[in-house]
Design a protein around this motif. Structure first.
Motif, mmCIF file in Angstrom:
data_model
loop_
_atom_site.group_PDB
_atom_site.id
_atom_site.type_symbol
_atom_site.label_atom_id
_atom_site.label_comp_id
_atom_site.label_asym_id
_atom_site.label_seq_id
_atom_site.Cartn_x
_atom_site.Cartn_y
_atom_site.Cartn_z
ATOM 1 N N LYS A 160 52.703 28.945 43.067
ATOM 2 C CA LYS A 160 54.447 28.800 42.658
ATOM 3 C C LYS A 160 54.059 28.961 41.074
ATOM 4 O O LYS A 160 55.034 30.064 40.861
ATOM 5 N N THR A 161 52.743 28.166 40.298
ATOM 6 C CA THR A 161 53.912 28.155 38.799
ATOM 7 C C THR A 161 52.631 29.601 38.505
ATOM 8 O O THR A 161 53.035 29.934 37.826
ATOM 9 N N LEU A 162 51.896 29.962 39.080
ATOM 10 C CA LEU A 162 50.915 31.394 39.311
ATOM 11 C C LEU A 162 51.900 32.277 38.591
ATOM 12 O O LEU A 162 51.995 33.306 38.233
ATOM 13 N N SER A 163 52.500 32.097 39.764
ATOM 14 C CA SER A 163 53.071 33.636 40.644
ATOM 15 C C SER A 163 53.874 34.249 38.772
ATOM 16 O O SER A 163 54.517 34.709 38.696
ATOM 17 N N SER A 164 55.141 32.419 39.227
ATOM 18 C CA SER A 164 56.300 32.202 38.316
ATOM 19 C C SER A 164 55.286 32.921 36.538
ATOM 20 O O SER A 164 55.692 33.889 35.578
ATOM 21 N N MET B 201 45.799 38.126 39.481
ATOM 22 C CA MET B 201 46.869 37.866 40.443
ATOM 23 C C MET B 201 46.733 38.794 41.845
ATOM 24 O O MET B 201 47.493 38.179 42.566
ATOM 25 N N ASN B 202 46.222 39.952 41.806
ATOM 26 C CA ASN B 202 45.626 40.323 42.562
ATOM 27 C C ASN B 202 45.101 39.562 43.979
ATOM 28 O O ASN B 202 44.893 39.524 44.854
ATOM 29 N N ILE B 203 44.090 38.928 43.089
ATOM 30 C CA ILE B 203 43.057 38.723 44.167
ATOM 31 C C ILE B 203 44.017 36.887 44.541
ATOM 32 O O ILE B 203 43.126 37.011 45.872
ATOM 33 N N THR B 204 44.221 36.524 43.968
ATOM 34 C CA THR B 204 45.109 35.326 44.006
ATOM 35 C C THR B 204 45.903 35.267 45.453
ATOM 36 O O THR B 204 46.077 34.798 46.403
ATOM 37 N N ARG B 205 46.307 36.661 45.109
ATOM 38 C CA ARG B 205 47.384 36.980 46.551
ATOM 39 C C ARG B 205 47.245 37.584 47.679
ATOM 40 O O ARG B 205 47.314 37.318 48.664
ATOM 41 N N LYS B 206 46.066 38.353 47.725
ATOM 42 C CA LYS B 206 45.436 38.522 48.653
ATOM 43 C C LYS B 206 44.807 37.260 49.806
ATOM 44 O O LYS B 206 44.893 37.197 50.660
ATOM 45 N N LEU B 207 44.078 36.244 48.293
ATOM 46 C CA LEU B 207 43.617 34.745 49.037
ATOM 47 C C LEU B 207 45.077 34.333 50.047
ATOM 48 O O LEU B 207 45.081 33.733 51.064
ATOM 49 N N ASN C 168 46.777 30.561 28.784
ATOM 50 C CA ASN C 168 47.827 30.208 29.838
ATOM 51 C C ASN C 168 47.474 30.768 31.358
ATOM 52 O O ASN C 168 47.602 29.815 32.024
ATOM 53 N N PHE C 169 47.436 31.874 31.674
ATOM 54 C CA PHE C 169 47.741 32.412 32.665
ATOM 55 C C PHE C 169 46.265 32.166 33.233
ATOM 56 O O PHE C 169 45.978 32.215 34.395
ATOM 57 N N LEU C 170 45.201 32.866 32.543
ATOM 58 C CA LEU C 170 43.450 32.563 33.078
ATOM 59 C C LEU C 170 43.740 30.578 33.301
ATOM 60 O O LEU C 170 42.911 30.531 34.567
ATOM 61 N N ASN C 171 44.094 29.931 32.717
ATOM 62 C CA ASN C 171 43.592 28.709 33.225
ATOM 63 C C ASN C 171 44.514 28.151 34.679
ATOM 64 O O ASN C 171 43.859 27.285 35.390
ATOM 65 N N GLN C 172 45.588 28.534 33.982
ATOM 66 C CA GLN C 172 46.195 28.437 35.509
ATOM 67 C C GLN C 172 45.219 28.876 36.992
ATOM 68 O O GLN C 172 44.946 28.332 37.836
ATOM 69 N N PHE C 173 45.075 30.370 37.043
ATOM 70 C CA PHE C 173 44.743 31.368 37.834
ATOM 71 C C PHE C 173 43.359 29.994 38.020
ATOM 72 O O PHE C 173 43.095 30.074 39.574
ATOM 73 N N ASN C 174 42.222 29.735 37.118
ATOM 74 C CA ASN C 174 41.266 29.543 37.879
ATOM 75 C C ASN C 174 41.826 27.475 38.259
ATOM 76 O O ASN C 174 41.096 27.551 39.377
ATOM 77 N N ASN C 175 43.103 26.981 38.062
ATOM 78 C CA ASN C 175 42.884 25.707 38.382
ATOM 79 C C ASN C 175 43.397 26.120 40.082
ATOM 80 O O ASN C 175 43.553 25.426 40.694
ATOM 81 N N THR C 176 43.649 26.586 40.457
ATOM 82 C CA THR C 176 45.079 27.483 41.614
ATOM 83 C C THR C 176 43.756 27.708 42.308
ATOM 84 O O THR C 176 43.310 26.986 43.680
ATOM 85 N N LEU C 177 42.416 29.043 42.025
ATOM 86 C CA LEU C 177 40.717 28.898 42.732
ATOM 87 C C LEU C 177 40.982 27.504 43.154
ATOM 88 O O LEU C 177 39.996 26.858 44.144
ATOM 89 N N THR C 178 40.460 26.290 42.278
ATOM 90 C CA THR C 178 39.927 25.391 42.176
ATOM 91 C C THR C 178 40.970 24.576 43.227
ATOM 92 O O THR C 178 39.540 23.423 44.322
ATOM 93 N N CYS C 179 42.275 24.746 43.404
ATOM 94 C CA CYS C 179 42.022 23.861 43.957
ATOM 95 C C CYS C 179 42.070 24.958 45.707
ATOM 96 O O CYS C 179 42.643 24.296 46.645
#
Length: 317
Positions: free
Chosen positions: A212-216, A245-251, A171-182
């Motif tokens: 926020k969903t990915l962070s939670s 998570m580190n990649i997403t926070r840096k972006l 679930n986390f990896l799917n949300q991570f991909n969705n966040t990058l797509t956004c």
């Protein structure tokens, strides 16, 4: 020999022997001339003529065919796992892509080290591959893979039996991909490098919920991990989740310069003001309480004189 025949001089039969000695000496030294009379075969083996990457020397005395097959299986599995680890080094994709290969290498190592049926042949194979020389290459490779797997904490991403990725990890990896797509879909300028973009207001506004969903989800995984590992402080999530998570926070914070607005501002301010006024309320209540005690203890002068006169009359009587 016929006594009438003169024997040849000694130098005539010593000379061929001296000429043949360099040819015979390698075979005598290697102990193979008496076996098959082909010292060139052993020399070719030692020089690497038969030691190709996909085969072993066919005449090793310490390895039977079954043991040689076990060694080749471990070699092939180790090569596949090494390639997977290197390819998944950046961005980190070790646990989610290499866990089948790691299980395969562990299984091959178990086949080598386990004495099947407690037979002398199996003991001999394990001893030859694991303890015969001081280098112990098979043992070193196995320890390296185990140490890498433990440092990456990949077991935290897998199920209890390490057969597949856990539901929370998927679930986390799917949300991570969705966040990058956004992030990609909301960039206002089409450039090759994200670092060259300047206006990210659309990214911050439209991708806030995804971030926020990915962070939670990451926070929940951290809490669950701390709860399950109370006796082991400082334990981490698997390296794939942490790196994502580190990649997403840096972006989000550095590249896009976005921020997450706090929805609990009013309660935080109210609590802060209440805490600041607690000392004032404490000292004010203390002051009022002390003044009230003083009033109770101090008697009026008339009451004092009447009390003293009554005591004097009682003493006279």
């Amino acid at each position: 020999m016929d006594p009438g025949v003169t024997p040849p001089p000694r130098s005539s039969w010593l000379l061929p022997g001296l000429l043949l000695a360099p040819l015979l000496w390698p075979g005598l030294a290697l102990g193979t001339l008496a076996v098959d009379g082909s010292p060139r075969r052993v020399l070719d083996d030692l020089r690497g003529g038969r030691l190709g990457p996909q085969s072993l020397p066919p005449d090793l005395p310490d390895l039977d065919p079954e043991c040689r097959d076990l060694l080749l299986d471990f070699a092939n599995s180790s090569a596949e796992l090494t390639g997977c680890l290197v390819r998944g080094a950046r961005p980190v994709r070790l646990c989610q892509t290499c866990y089948p290969l790691f299980q395969q290498v562990a299984s091959k190592m178990d086949n080598i080290s386990r004495a099947v049926g407690n037979t002398s042949e199996s003991h001999s194979c394990a001893r030859s591959l694991l303890m015969e020389d001081r280098m112990q290459i098979v043992v070193i490779l196995s320890e390296f893979f185990n140490s890498t797997w433990q440092k990456a904490n990949c077991a935290n991403c897998l199920t209890n039996k390490s057969e597949e990725l856990s539901i929370s990890t998927l679930n986390f990896l799917n949300q991570f991909n969705n966040t990058l797509t956004c992030f990609e879909n909301n960039l206002q300028e089409s450039m090759h490098s994200l670092l060259q973009l300047k206006n990210y207001s659309e990214v911050c506004k439209n991708c806030l919920n995804a971030y926020k969903t990915l962070s939670s989800m990451y926070s929940e995984m951290q809490k669950r991990n701390e709860h399950e590992n109370k006796a082991e402080p400082g334990t981490h999530l698997c390296i794939d989740v942490e790196d994502a998570m580190n990649i997403t926070r840096k972006l989000w914070s550095r590249t896009f310069n976005c921020s997450v607005p706090c929805s609990d501002t009013v309660p935080v301010i109210a609590v802060s003001v209440f805490i600041l006024f607690l000392p004032v309320v404490f000292y004010l209540s203390s002051f009022l309480h002390s003044e009230q005690k003083k009033r109770k203890l101090i008697l009026p002068k008339r009451l004092k004189s009447s009390t003293s006169f009554a005591n004097f009359q009682e003493n006279l009587n």
